[in-house]
Design a protein around this motif. Structure first.
Motif, short mmCIF file in Angstrom:
data_model
loop_
_atom_site.label_atom_id
_atom_site.label_comp_id
_atom_site.label_asym_id
_atom_site.label_seq_id
_atom_site.Cartn_x
_atom_site.Cartn_y
_atom_site.Cartn_z
N ARG A 1 34.51 -15.93 6.65
CA ARG A 1 34.25 -17.26 6.10
C ARG A 1 34.86 -18.34 6.97
O ARG A 1 34.26 -19.40 7.18
CB ARG A 1 34.81 -17.36 4.69
CG ARG A 1 33.76 -17.46 3.63
CD ARG A 1 34.28 -17.83 2.27
NE ARG A 1 35.57 -17.35 1.89
CZ ARG A 1 35.80 -16.18 1.29
NH1 ARG A 1 34.81 -15.36 1.03
NH2 ARG A 1 37.02 -15.83 0.96
N ARG B 1 27.58 -21.48 -0.77
CA ARG B 1 27.18 -20.52 0.28
C ARG B 1 26.57 -19.27 -0.33
O ARG B 1 25.56 -18.76 0.14
CB ARG B 1 28.38 -20.14 1.15
CG ARG B 1 28.77 -21.18 2.17
CD ARG B 1 29.76 -20.64 3.18
NE ARG B 1 30.96 -20.07 2.60
CZ ARG B 1 32.10 -20.72 2.41
NH1 ARG B 1 32.21 -21.98 2.75
NH2 ARG B 1 33.13 -20.11 1.88
N SER B 2 27.17 -18.80 -1.40
CA SER B 2 26.68 -17.58 -2.05
C SER B 2 25.30 -17.81 -2.65
O SER B 2 24.41 -16.95 -2.52
CB SER B 2 27.68 -17.15 -3.12
OG SER B 2 27.31 -15.93 -3.67
N ALA C 1 22.69 -18.09 0.18
CA ALA C 1 22.50 -16.77 0.79
C ALA C 1 21.65 -15.89 -0.12
O ALA C 1 20.77 -15.16 0.35
CB ALA C 1 23.84 -16.11 1.07
N ARG C 2 21.88 -15.96 -1.43
CA ARG C 2 21.07 -15.16 -2.38
C ARG C 2 19.62 -15.63 -2.35
O ARG C 2 18.69 -14.82 -2.37
CB ARG C 2 21.63 -15.26 -3.79
CG ARG C 2 20.84 -14.41 -4.78
CD ARG C 2 21.55 -14.23 -6.08
NE ARG C 2 22.82 -13.56 -5.95
CZ ARG C 2 22.99 -12.25 -5.84
NH1 ARG C 2 21.94 -11.44 -5.82
NH2 ARG C 2 24.19 -11.72 -5.74
N LEU D 1 18.07 -16.97 0.13
CA LEU D 1 17.50 -16.50 1.39
C LEU D 1 17.13 -15.02 1.28
O LEU D 1 16.06 -14.59 1.69
CB LEU D 1 18.48 -16.71 2.54
CG LEU D 1 18.00 -16.25 3.91
CD1 LEU D 1 16.83 -17.12 4.38
CD2 LEU D 1 19.13 -16.30 4.92
N ARG D 2 18.03 -14.24 0.70
CA ARG D 2 17.84 -12.79 0.61
C ARG D 2 16.79 -12.41 -0.44
O ARG D 2 15.94 -11.56 -0.18
CB ARG D 2 19.19 -12.16 0.26
CG ARG D 2 19.23 -10.66 0.23
CD ARG D 2 20.64 -10.12 -0.01
NE ARG D 2 21.26 -10.63 -1.22
CZ ARG D 2 22.30 -11.48 -1.24
NH1 ARG D 2 22.82 -11.91 -0.12
NH2 ARG D 2 22.81 -11.91 -2.37
N ARG E 1 17.54 -23.30 4.79
CA ARG E 1 17.39 -22.06 5.55
C ARG E 1 18.15 -22.13 6.87
O ARG E 1 18.84 -21.20 7.26
CB ARG E 1 15.90 -21.79 5.79
CG ARG E 1 15.58 -20.43 6.32
CD ARG E 1 14.08 -20.19 6.34
NE ARG E 1 13.43 -20.34 5.06
CZ ARG E 1 13.46 -19.44 4.07
NH1 ARG E 1 14.09 -18.32 4.25
NH2 ARG E 1 12.85 -19.67 2.93
N VAL F 1 21.93 -21.79 6.16
CA VAL F 1 22.30 -20.39 5.90
C VAL F 1 22.28 -19.59 7.20
O VAL F 1 23.20 -18.81 7.47
CB VAL F 1 21.36 -19.73 4.86
CG1 VAL F 1 21.70 -18.27 4.67
CG2 VAL F 1 21.45 -20.46 3.54
N ASP F 2 21.26 -19.79 8.00
CA ASP F 2 21.17 -19.08 9.28
C ASP F 2 22.39 -19.37 10.15
O ASP F 2 22.95 -18.48 10.78
CB ASP F 2 19.90 -19.44 10.03
CG ASP F 2 18.65 -18.83 9.43
OD1 ASP F 2 18.77 -17.88 8.62
OD2 ASP F 2 17.55 -19.30 9.75
N LEU G 1 25.47 -17.53 8.67
CA LEU G 1 25.39 -16.09 8.93
C LEU G 1 25.59 -15.77 10.42
O LEU G 1 26.25 -14.80 10.76
CB LEU G 1 24.07 -15.53 8.42
CG LEU G 1 23.86 -15.58 6.91
CD1 LEU G 1 22.46 -15.10 6.54
CD2 LEU G 1 24.93 -14.81 6.17
#
Length: 154
Positions: free
Chosen positions: A33, A46-47, A50-51, A53-54, A108, A111-112, A115
């Motif tokens: 992090r 962030r979580s 990310a969810r 996105l996933r 997006r 998040v990219d 990650l």
């Protein structure tokens, strides 16, 4: 604990072993992090992104359940993300009473970036702090960690 230092807990002492694993995984997550701290998003934001996105678009209630938070908390998280332009609300395709939350292109990209920063940090750490044999040991543990993370406990 350095990679060469043996575990201090006996694996048969399940409470102690669990505590050590929890501590080490927490430290690893915090290090990752920290590598992406420039994102200016809170941990819950962030979580959530990310969810999305996933798993794709979801209702606020679905996100709250998936993230183990109250719907009111998720509404605040979604509102903050919407204010930043990272998510948008769209009509639910089958239930006109609900809205779906989905990532925007800006979300997006954010998040990219997060990650990528985490992966870059971990790639560097794996390459500089562990030798090939230690990396192979970690690779052997991955299926067990995946099983624990998935909740395959019964």
């Amino acid at each position: 604990m350095s990679p060469a230092t043996p575990a201090h807990q006996d694996p048969e002492d399940l409470p102690g072993f669990a505590a050590e694993i929890h501590t080490v995984l927490g430290q690893l997550a915090r290090r990752a992090r920290a590598a992406s701290a420039a994102s200016e998003l809170t941990a819950s934001q962030r979580s959530a992104v990310a969810r999305l996105l996933r798993d794709g678009a979801a209702t606020t209630a679905d996100l709250a359940r998936a993230e183990f938070v109250r719907p009111q908390s998720m509404r605040m998280t979604v509102a903050a993300l919407e204010e930043r332009g990272y998510v948008r609300r769209t009509p639910h395709p089958t239930d006109g009473r609900q809205l779906l939350i989905e990532l925007t292109e800006e979300g997006r990209a954010a998040v990219d970036s997060i990650l990528r920063a985490k992966r870059d940090w971990l790639t560097s750490a794996l390459g500089t702090q562990l030798d090939a044999a230690q990396r192979a040991t970690l690779a052997q543990a991955l299926p067990l960690l995946r099983s624990l993370a998935a909740g395959d406990d019964q």
